[in-house]
Design a protein around this motif. Structure first.
Motif, PDB file in Angstrom:
ATOM      1  N   GLN A  88       3.614 -61.277  48.998  1.00  0.00           N
ATOM      2  CA  GLN A  88       2.419 -61.014  48.213  1.00  0.00           C
ATOM      3  C   GLN A  88       2.437 -59.605  47.624  1.00  0.00           C
TER       4      GLN A  88
ATOM      5  N   GLY B 246       2.863 -60.546  44.044  1.00  0.00           N
ATOM      6  CA  GLY B 246       1.479 -60.905  43.781  1.00  0.00           C
ATOM      7  C   GLY B 246       0.959 -60.255  42.508  1.00  0.00           C
TER       8      GLY B 246
ATOM      9  N   LEU C 259      -1.075 -67.449  47.975  1.00  0.00           N
ATOM     10  CA  LEU C 259      -1.060 -66.643  49.196  1.00  0.00           C
ATOM     11  C   LEU C 259      -2.412 -65.999  49.466  1.00  0.00           C
TER      12      LEU C 259
END
Length: 295
Positions: free
Chosen positions: A208, A212, A146
């Protein structure tokens, strides 16, 4: 040290950048989208919930994109097709997202505050062997998909908006919708499609944020990042390159704040760093507008 700081900056700026790109598309289409905060929050919750259920980060990201696009439909239909006030609808979506995710967190998982589950799978990072320790390069090439996608979208949207006839039509719809309609463009259809697409981008931003750097969901974990994305759109004048620079500044402020917190500075002070930068940027933007009007 430099690699670690740069890597952290890129991780922190990515959710804001993805949401700001969504806001820029809406701005170019003539729809002022302030629901970025709520849509990011929905994307984060769906990503974590899907990861708990299926253990697949890919499926978690896809689910976040789909559900957030659906969540954006009231703004798409109400603001673009039915002529409703997008600001009122956007505020309603932000409030709905905050309440809905808090309710579902308790109803589905039986927890309040923060959901930390061993089944939540973080997004895998792609590190090229031999380059991880190279200054600057190692920090750039050690992230999940991403992050790389957000960089790619900067150039894709720049080409789309300013180098293609479809981008020219979209900008025409946003600037002079009556003229675009006279040329045969279906204004409401374009705006509806763009708002739904922007919802999907916010889903990526939420995924994200939740999967993430961390692998959890917390109530209101967006913590104003959606509003920072709105400011980034304004500072960057809805231009992808300008937005990227603004988000880089916010990511740097956030990363420096976290570093100072690690040095013993109270987190109440360090946490306000990106928002203080946002406030100062807005003041500067307002003063520049006043100066232009006086001239």
């Amino acid at each position: 040290m430099l690699n670690m700081l740069l890597s952290q900056v890129l991780d922190l700026m990515t959710p804001v950048l993805l949401a700001a790109m969504a806001g820029a598309l809406c701005e170019r289409a003539g729809v002022f989208n302030i629901a970025l905060e709520g849509k990011m929050l929905v994307g984060a919750f769906v990503a974590v919930a899907t990861s708990v259920a299926f253990g697949s980060p890919v499926l978690a990201v896809l689910s976040a994109v789909l559900c957030t696009a659906v969540f954006a439909s009231p703004l798409a239909l109400g603001g673009a097709r039915l002529g409703g006030d997008p600001i009122v609808i956007g505020i309603g979506l932000n409030l709905l997202a905050a309440g809905l995710t808090t309710y579902l967190l308790g109803a589905i998982f039986g927890v309040t505050g923060t959901l930390v589950d061993p089944a939540v799978t973080a997004l895998p990072k792609f590190v090229i062997a031999g380059l991880a320790d190279v200054p600057v390069v190692g920090a750039i090439l050690g992230h999940n998909a991403l992050v790389y996608l957000s960089w790619l979208l900067i150039f894709v949207f720049n080409i789309y908006l300013f180098r293609t006839p479809w981008g020219l039509r979209l900008r025409g719809i946003g600037e002079v919708p009556s003229a675009a309609a006279a040329m045969g463009a279906n204004v409401s259809r374009y705006q509806t499609a763009i708002v739904i697409l922007a919802g999907g981008l916010c889903g990526l931003a939420g995924a994200q944020l939740a999967l993430g750097s961390v692998a959890l969901f917390a109530e209101n974990m967006t913590a104003g990042r959606g509003w920072i994305a709105v400011v980034a759109v304004m500072l960057g004048r809805a231009h992808p390159l300008g937005i990227a620079l603004a988000c880089l500044g916010f990511g740097l402020a956030d990363a420096v704040g976290l570093r100072l917190q690690g040095q013993g500075l109270p987190n109440q002070i360090t946490d306000i760093a990106p928002y203080a930068i946002t406030l100062l940027a807005m003041i500067g933007l307002g003063l520049r507008g006043m100066k232009k009007r006086s001239v």
